[in-house]
Design a protein around this motif. Sequence first.
Motif, PDB file in Angstrom:
ATOM      1  N   ILE A 203      89.247 -11.092  11.159  1.00 11.58           N
ATOM      2  CA  ILE A 203      87.887 -10.676  10.803  1.00 11.58           C
ATOM      3  C   ILE A 203      87.874  -9.225  10.342  1.00 11.58           C
ATOM      4  O   ILE A 203      87.225  -8.879   9.351  1.00 11.58           O
ATOM      5  N   LEU A 204      88.596  -8.368  11.042  1.00 12.30           N
ATOM      6  CA  LEU A 204      88.629  -6.959  10.664  1.00 12.30           C
ATOM      7  C   LEU A 204      89.278  -6.768   9.295  1.00 12.30           C
ATOM      8  O   LEU A 204      88.790  -5.988   8.471  1.00 12.30           O
ATOM      9  N   ALA A 205      90.360  -7.493   9.036  1.00 10.83           N
ATOM     10  CA  ALA A 205      91.022  -7.370   7.734  1.00 10.83           C
ATOM     11  C   ALA A 205      90.122  -7.873   6.611  1.00 10.83           C
ATOM     12  O   ALA A 205      90.024  -7.257   5.546  1.00 10.83           O
ATOM     13  N   SER A 206      89.440  -8.980   6.851  1.00 18.35           N
ATOM     14  CA  SER A 206      88.570  -9.526   5.820  1.00 18.35           C
ATOM     15  C   SER A 206      87.322  -8.670   5.616  1.00 18.35           C
ATOM     16  O   SER A 206      86.860  -8.482   4.486  1.00 18.35           O
ATOM     17  N   ALA A 207      86.775  -8.127   6.718  1.00 18.80           N
ATOM     18  CA  ALA A 207      85.583  -7.278   6.597  1.00 18.80           C
ATOM     19  C   ALA A 207      85.893  -5.998   5.838  1.00 18.80           C
ATOM     20  O   ALA A 207      85.078  -5.531   5.022  1.00 18.80           O
ATOM     21  N   GLU A 208      87.049  -5.423   6.074  1.00 22.72           N
ATOM     22  CA  GLU A 208      87.427  -4.215   5.338  1.00 22.72           C
ATOM     23  C   GLU A 208      87.548  -4.494   3.846  1.00 22.72           C
ATOM     24  O   GLU A 208      87.112  -3.694   3.011  1.00 22.72           O
ATOM     25  N   MET A 209      88.095  -5.651   3.498  1.00 23.34           N
ATOM     26  CA  MET A 209      88.192  -6.016   2.094  1.00 23.34           C
ATOM     27  C   MET A 209      86.809  -6.280   1.498  1.00 23.34           C
ATOM     28  O   MET A 209      86.522  -5.913   0.356  1.00 23.34           O
ATOM     29  N   MET A 210      85.935  -6.906   2.270  1.00 28.57           N
ATOM     30  CA  MET A 210      84.576  -7.166   1.785  1.00 28.57           C
ATOM     31  C   MET A 210      83.837  -5.866   1.500  1.00 28.57           C
ATOM     32  O   MET A 210      83.154  -5.747   0.472  1.00 28.57           O
ATOM     33  N   PHE A 211      83.933  -4.905   2.397  1.00 35.31           N
ATOM     34  CA  PHE A 211      83.237  -3.637   2.189  1.00 35.31           C
ATOM     35  C   PHE A 211      83.824  -2.873   1.001  1.00 35.31           C
ATOM     36  O   PHE A 211      83.096  -2.178   0.289  1.00 35.31           O
ATOM     37  N   GLU A 212      85.129  -2.980   0.793  1.00 35.68           N
ATOM     38  CA  GLU A 212      85.744  -2.288  -0.333  1.00 35.68           C
ATOM     39  C   GLU A 212      85.262  -2.842  -1.676  1.00 35.68           C
ATOM     40  O   GLU A 212      85.063  -2.103  -2.631  1.00 35.68           O
ATOM     41  N   MET A 213      85.068  -4.145  -1.755  1.00 39.23           N
ATOM     42  CA  MET A 213      84.709  -4.805  -3.010  1.00 39.23           C
ATOM     43  C   MET A 213      83.273  -5.324  -3.000  1.00 39.23           C
ATOM     44  O   MET A 213      82.934  -6.219  -3.776  1.00 39.23           O
ATOM     45  N   ALA A 214      82.436  -4.775  -2.131  1.00 41.31           N
ATOM     46  CA  ALA A 214      81.067  -5.280  -2.020  1.00 41.31           C
ATOM     47  C   ALA A 214      80.281  -5.072  -3.300  1.00 41.31           C
ATOM     48  O   ALA A 214      79.489  -5.937  -3.701  1.00 41.31           O
ATOM     49  N   HIS A 215      80.473  -3.946  -3.967  1.00 40.79           N
ATOM     50  CA  HIS A 215      79.699  -3.671  -5.179  1.00 40.79           C
ATOM     51  C   HIS A 215      80.133  -4.568  -6.340  1.00 40.79           C
ATOM     52  O   HIS A 215      79.338  -4.796  -7.251  1.00 40.79           O
ATOM     53  N   GLU A 216      81.374  -5.064  -6.319  1.00 35.16           N
ATOM     54  CA  GLU A 216      81.798  -6.022  -7.340  1.00 35.16           C
ATOM     55  C   GLU A 216      81.297  -7.427  -7.028  1.00 35.16           C
ATOM     56  O   GLU A 216      80.909  -8.180  -7.932  1.00 35.16           O
ATOM     57  N   ILE A 217      81.278  -7.785  -5.738  1.00 27.96           N
ATOM     58  CA  ILE A 217      80.829  -9.134  -5.363  1.00 27.96           C
ATOM     59  C   ILE A 217      79.324  -9.263  -5.522  1.00 27.96           C
ATOM     60  O   ILE A 217      78.830 -10.194  -6.164  1.00 27.96           O
ATOM     61  N   PHE A 218      78.590  -8.321  -4.931  1.00 28.88           N
ATOM     62  CA  PHE A 218      77.126  -8.391  -4.939  1.00 28.88           C
ATOM     63  C   PHE A 218      76.569  -7.481  -6.033  1.00 28.88           C
ATOM     64  O   PHE A 218      75.714  -6.627  -5.779  1.00 28.88           O
ATOM     65  N   SER A 219      77.062  -7.670  -7.231  1.00 29.55           N
ATOM     66  CA  SER A 219      76.548  -6.909  -8.362  1.00 29.55           C
ATOM     67  C   SER A 219      75.215  -7.507  -8.812  1.00 29.55           C
ATOM     68  O   SER A 219      74.713  -8.484  -8.232  1.00 29.55           O
ATOM     69  N   ALA A 220      74.634  -6.933  -9.853  1.00 27.40           N
ATOM     70  CA  ALA A 220      73.321  -7.379 -10.324  1.00 27.40           C
ATOM     71  C   ALA A 220      73.388  -8.838 -10.755  1.00 27.40           C
ATOM     72  O   ALA A 220      74.277  -9.252 -11.507  1.00 27.40           O
ATOM     73  N   GLY A 221      72.441  -9.631 -10.246  1.00 26.33           N
ATOM     74  CA  GLY A 221      72.362 -11.047 -10.600  1.00 26.33           C
ATOM     75  C   GLY A 221      73.304 -11.948  -9.826  1.00 26.33           C
ATOM     76  O   GLY A 221      73.509 -13.099 -10.226  1.00 26.33           O
ATOM     77  N   TRP A 222      73.847 -11.473  -8.701  1.00 23.48           N
ATOM     78  CA  TRP A 222      74.799 -12.301  -7.957  1.00 23.48           C
ATOM     79  C   TRP A 222      74.129 -13.513  -7.326  1.00 23.48           C
ATOM     80  O   TRP A 222      74.732 -14.600  -7.248  1.00 23.48           O
ATOM     81  N   HIS A 223      72.883 -13.374  -6.886  1.00 18.02           N
ATOM     82  CA  HIS A 223      72.205 -14.496  -6.234  1.00 18.02           C
ATOM     83  C   HIS A 223      71.928 -15.618  -7.231  1.00 18.02           C
ATOM     84  O   HIS A 223      72.107 -16.810  -6.909  1.00 18.02           O
TER      85      HIS A 223
END
Length: 264
Positions: free
Chosen positions: A151-171
């Motif tokens: 969980i810690l390894a995956s959460a760190e990766m999520m926070f690093e790439m959050a702006h790419e994943i949840f960019s404009a229009g992601w929903h």
Amino acid sequence: PSLSAALVLESLSLNQLESVEGMSKCYDAIVAAGTAILDAELDGGATSADGTAVTPAGSASKFSFVSGSAGQSASKKKPTKSEIMAALAPVLITTLEQPAGEVVLALANLRRMCGTRRYQRRFVQRVAPSLIRPPGGAMWCLRHQRDMEAILASAEMMFEMAHEIFSAGWHESGKQILADSVRAGALMAAAEQLKNLSSPQSSDSLITGLSGARLHGRGNALKKGTAPSEGVEPLAEWEVLAVDVEIRSSINNLFSKDWSRQIT
């Protein structure tokens, strides 16, 4: 700052079922992604700040018998963080709701405010257990503790790439992916149902009503109770479509025929 951090943790643990809407549904995928990251780091050794692999001391002499081409082919099979994140991103954008994505973005911004990598890691260690929890399980249950490293390894990766994943229009993109997957599933189910018409277990009442010498021969064989010969192949795609057209036209004839007229 300490009060703000306490409020963040309290808000994430307020709901006993999940931290944010949809996060519990992503738990298995997040743990699998974290496990893949840990396996890649374990097999590939440590990684420097610029992303280059660092070979542990003594490993070169221990594995000196391995050829260079074999080592390169083995390293190519290991997924990178970007590949793991590319596999996890569709799960996140199709499962999380819009407010949940905004929460992840806000936490990623808070992590960026930490001055050093050490404090960023400590931020992840404090926030990730409250953010990512197993569905139907309490925080720090046995399953949660067992999966904590992933969980810690995956959460760190999520926070690093959050702006790419949840960019404009992601929903909206997530909704479109869900609609396409549902449409593809419906088409596959319809195609499978049509292909089942060519199986020997199909009803002979459907087969005998179809035109074509091949279909009539197959229907007669089923009516007599004899098994079809081994050389008979299943229907081709165009034959399956012809079956579908014939069935639809037969059903239309039932409704279009004038049944009030008496036949003498």
